[in-house]
Design an enzyme around this catalytic site. Sequence first.
Site, PDB file in Angstrom:
ATOM      1  N   HIS A 210      16.076 -11.722  -6.622  1.00 46.64           N
ATOM      2  CA  HIS A 210      14.972 -12.064  -7.513  1.00 46.64           C
ATOM      3  C   HIS A 210      13.761 -11.188  -7.211  1.00 46.64           C
ATOM      4  O   HIS A 210      12.692 -11.314  -7.796  1.00 46.64           O
ATOM      5  CB  HIS A 210      14.643 -13.547  -7.300  1.00 46.64           C
ATOM      6  CG  HIS A 210      13.707 -14.148  -8.276  1.00 46.64           C
ATOM      7  ND1 HIS A 210      12.383 -14.365  -7.990  1.00 46.64           N
ATOM      8  CD2 HIS A 210      13.880 -14.570  -9.552  1.00 46.64           C
ATOM      9  CE1 HIS A 210      11.788 -14.909  -9.042  1.00 46.64           C
ATOM     10  NE2 HIS A 210      12.671 -15.044  -9.989  1.00 46.64           N
ATOM     11  N   LYS A 212      11.096  -8.025  -6.586  1.00 45.93           N
ATOM     12  CA  LYS A 212      10.522  -7.013  -7.482  1.00 45.93           C
ATOM     13  C   LYS A 212       9.696  -6.058  -6.651  1.00 45.93           C
ATOM     14  O   LYS A 212       8.586  -6.388  -6.228  1.00 45.93           O
ATOM     15  CB  LYS A 212       9.622  -7.670  -8.544  1.00 45.93           C
ATOM     16  CG  LYS A 212      10.305  -8.771  -9.378  1.00 45.93           C
ATOM     17  CD  LYS A 212       9.607 -10.089  -9.198  1.00 45.93           C
ATOM     18  CE  LYS A 212      10.259 -11.291  -9.829  1.00 45.93           C
ATOM     19  NZ  LYS A 212      11.572 -11.342 -10.298  1.00 45.93           N
ATOM     20  N   ASP A 217       8.550   7.745  -2.508  1.00 41.31           N
ATOM     21  CA  ASP A 217       8.442   8.749  -1.438  1.00 41.31           C
ATOM     22  C   ASP A 217       8.123   8.156  -0.067  1.00 41.31           C
ATOM     23  O   ASP A 217       7.496   8.830   0.766  1.00 41.31           O
ATOM     24  CB  ASP A 217       7.340   9.772  -1.777  1.00 41.31           C
ATOM     25  CG  ASP A 217       7.689  10.621  -2.984  1.00 41.31           C
ATOM     26  OD1 ASP A 217       8.896  10.790  -3.263  1.00 41.31           O
ATOM     27  OD2 ASP A 217       6.751  11.109  -3.648  1.00 41.31           O
ATOM     28  N   HIS A 424       3.238 -16.094 -14.741  1.00 39.77           N
ATOM     29  CA  HIS A 424       4.373 -15.830 -13.869  1.00 39.77           C
ATOM     30  C   HIS A 424       3.912 -15.558 -12.430  1.00 39.77           C
ATOM     31  O   HIS A 424       4.714 -15.210 -11.564  1.00 39.77           O
ATOM     32  CB  HIS A 424       5.066 -14.580 -14.453  1.00 39.77           C
ATOM     33  CG  HIS A 424       6.497 -14.409 -14.164  1.00 39.77           C
ATOM     34  ND1 HIS A 424       6.998 -13.275 -13.589  1.00 39.77           N
ATOM     35  CD2 HIS A 424       7.553 -15.207 -14.383  1.00 39.77           C
ATOM     36  CE1 HIS A 424       8.301 -13.375 -13.471  1.00 39.77           C
ATOM     37  NE2 HIS A 424       8.665 -14.539 -13.947  1.00 39.77           N
ATOM     38  N   LYS A 426       2.716 -15.389  -8.565  1.00 38.61           N
ATOM     39  CA  LYS A 426       3.286 -15.981  -7.358  1.00 38.61           C
ATOM     40  C   LYS A 426       2.491 -15.488  -6.162  1.00 38.61           C
ATOM     41  O   LYS A 426       2.912 -14.599  -5.435  1.00 38.61           O
ATOM     42  CB  LYS A 426       4.758 -15.576  -7.233  1.00 38.61           C
ATOM     43  CG  LYS A 426       5.641 -16.180  -8.325  1.00 38.61           C
ATOM     44  CD  LYS A 426       6.939 -15.423  -8.492  1.00 38.61           C
ATOM     45  CE  LYS A 426       7.861 -16.080  -9.485  1.00 38.61           C
ATOM     46  NZ  LYS A 426       7.460 -15.911 -10.870  1.00 38.61           N
TER      47      LYS A 426
HETATM   48  C1  LIG Z   1      11.089 -18.759 -11.503  1.00 38.25           C
HETATM   49  O1  LIG Z   1      10.784 -17.437 -11.876  1.00 38.25           O
HETATM   50  C2  LIG Z   1      11.661 -16.822 -12.786  1.00 38.25           C
HETATM   51  C3  LIG Z   1      11.209 -15.448 -13.090  1.00 38.25           C
HETATM   52  O2  LIG Z   1      10.682 -14.771 -12.003  1.00 38.25           O
HETATM   53  C4  LIG Z   1      11.806 -17.649 -14.025  1.00 38.25           C
HETATM   54  O3  LIG Z   1      12.596 -17.030 -14.990  1.00 38.25           O
HETATM   55  C5  LIG Z   1      12.361 -18.988 -13.623  1.00 38.25           C
HETATM   56  O4  LIG Z   1      12.587 -19.803 -14.743  1.00 38.25           O
HETATM   57  C6  LIG Z   1      11.385 -19.637 -12.688  1.00 38.25           C
HETATM   58  N1  LIG Z   1      11.592 -21.026 -12.406  1.00 38.25           N
HETATM   59  C7  LIG Z   1      12.552 -21.614 -11.745  1.00 38.25           C
HETATM   60  C8  LIG Z   1      12.454 -23.087 -11.623  1.00 38.25           C
HETATM   61  O5  LIG Z   1      13.482 -21.022 -11.249  1.00 38.25           O
END
Ligand SMILES: *[C@@H]1O[C@H](CO)[C@@H](O)[C@H](O)[C@H]1NC(C)=O
Length: 496
Positions: A210, A212, A217, A424, A426
């Site tokens: 998961h 990213k 370089d 999104h 985190k």
């Molecule tokens: C967590 O993050 C991803 C994308 O990074 C998302 O698609 C997913 O639904 C999220 N939530 C859970 C509960 O996994």
Amino acid sequence: MTVIERTGKLDAGEFELQFFDSRYMLKEEDEEKWSGWLKPSCIPITIILILIILVVLLPLLDHEKNDDNATAGLNNLKYLRRNCSNTCVFQLVESIPENMTYTKGSPLHPSVFHGWLDLIEKAQNTIDIASFYWTLQDSDVTPDPSAWEGEHVFQELLHAGTRRGIHIRIAQNKPSIYQPNYDTEYLVRKGAAKVHSVDFDRLIGAGVLHTKMWLIDSQHFYIGSANMDWRSLTQVKELGVIVYNCSCLATDLAKIFEVYWMLGKKGADIPSTWPSSLYTNINAETPLAVSMNDTLTSVYLSSSPPQFCPNGRTNDIDSILDVISKAQKYIYVAVMDYFPSTLYTENKRYWPIIDDALRKAAVERQIHVRLLASWWNHTRSSMIYFLRSLAVLNSSDSYIEVKLFIVPSYSEAQGKIPFARVNHNKYMVTDNSAYIGTSNWSGDYFINTGGIGFILNQSQTGTASSQPITEQLTAVFERDWFSEFAHSLSEFEEYG
Ligand SMILES: *[C@@H]1O[C@H](CO)[C@@H](O)[C@H](O)[C@H]1NC(C)=O
Ligand SMILES: *[C@@H]1O[C@H](CO)[C@@H](O)[C@H](O)[C@H]1NC(C)=O
Ligand SMILES: *[C@@H]1O[C@H](CO)[C@@H](O)[C@H](O)[C@H]1NC(C)=O
Ligand SMILES: *[C@@H]1O[C@H](CO)[C@@H](O)[C@H](O)[C@H]1NC(C)=O
Ligand SMILES: *[C@@H]1O[C@H](CO)[C@@H](O)[C@H](O)[C@H]1NC(C)=O
Ligand SMILES: *[C@@H]1O[C@H](CO)[C@@H](O)[C@H](O)[C@H]1NC(C)=O
Ligand SMILES: *[C@@H]1O[C@H](CO)[C@@H](O)[C@H](O)[C@H]1NC(C)=O
Ligand SMILES: *[C@@H]1O[C@H](CO)[C@@H](O)[C@H](O)[C@H]1NC(C)=O
């Protein structure tokens, strides 16, 4: 730059380095002497010299050997601890969904889109990308006009791999019917990139890659929430960090990439002992002291799942707990999904590890906790229960507040884009540290899912010439928290 001198911890590292150096240099000097002293008249002296060298060096060599046996090479790495003289540049990058605007004067940072383009442009030899899935090119039935940014990034990668002679390596989660990853298939077909797919089901029995990250370089890198998805650039709210000119830390990130690369080889298994080249001594206990925008900063990278952590690597969950436990005034968390449970295991399990730590911080240590989770059509409504149970603790002597961030759609077309219009983010920021990660906060992400955390501490700021990064990230959090897009829990009474 006498960056290193100012921390206690690095003084120890420096001492170790000097110890290593003096031994190394002793050998070197002696070798130089040999050529001139190898005349017949010098033989007696030479013999005496050999004896001296043996007497002086043997115990040291022996010592080194014992260390090797004792801790499987970790100590050797310690001796090699770099005196990091990089002058790194730190840049927050964000994707703000199309048409979303904040009030005047709100902090804004360069876009993830421009950050990625800049990284591709800066590449001279290599680009390593570790990723979940790839949809930079829009393959939806009705392509969205805002997909052009993702498609542009894709074209630039293709160009770098085919025309500019850049070696591109991509580690991705194993493709599936739902995530066929046509993008990377195309890059391989055009000879633009080498791709390894990591099969978590086979390696661990569950989970996904998961993570990213981009690594250029072994100098510059990106870590953040944005996927290799065109939506991540224009339709989803993302936050990440780009660090430039930072080989000390970038070479450590390379070790995390190499783990993915190695496990993405056909038939690979998680080794019982990792190659020592993947060990690290940069971790929560001994972070690297480095200059970031001319400010002394201690940093390290954490990784998950624990099965993917060679010796010395701090687990992602441990870094989160460490940052929470060391907060002195406040802990602000912005995370898409928050569940003190597992979600994808066969039987859901209660997993209160982070939840307990946050409660403890608020109730026992009077730390001001704010949690900004995200809400969209796909959010499991049970999240509301868990958030409410945190929020009930809020009182005049234990501050723990929760809100939900909603990214509105400003047109029918936006409302119809699948898996878009969501926050999104985190990350977590405290009065002394920042944690920028790639994982949602539910048990699965720390038990069997591949992710990365970037942790920095700038509390020992001496003569900071720029605003501390923690302050910048705090400002981003507060911008969102006090915005019209953050909703109080009372607005979600119909759920849960
Ligand atoms: C967590 O993050 C991803 C994308 O990074 C998302 O698609 C997913 O639904 C999220 N939530 C859970 C509960 O996994
Ligand atoms: C390590 O850093 C210190 C402080 O900046 C400096 O004095 C010393 O010369 C450096 N050592 C090496 C081997 O680079
Ligand atoms: C949203 O942004 C797009 C692209 O910038 C623009 O064309 C459109 O007019 C905007 N829509 C609204 C409702 O502001
Ligand atoms: C990185 O270092 C190079 C060479 O010293 C310099 O030209 C460049 O401006 C630096 N990059 C950043 C983003 O500061
Ligand atoms: C950051 O550094 C300060 C000062 O050295 C220390 O008190 C604090 O515990 C550190 N925070 C973390 C998360 O390591
Ligand atoms: C939490 O409690 C404090 C102190 O009682 C109060 O000022 C604040 O408004 C509360 N927050 C929420 C979200 O209710
Ligand atoms: C989400 O739900 C709302 C209200 O139920 C609906 O109007 C909207 O189209 C949905 N959006 C998506 C992307 O499914
Ligand atoms: C660091 O410096 C770069 C380039 O000058 C700047 O764009 C960036 O915002 C700075 N970062 C911080 C945290 O001040």
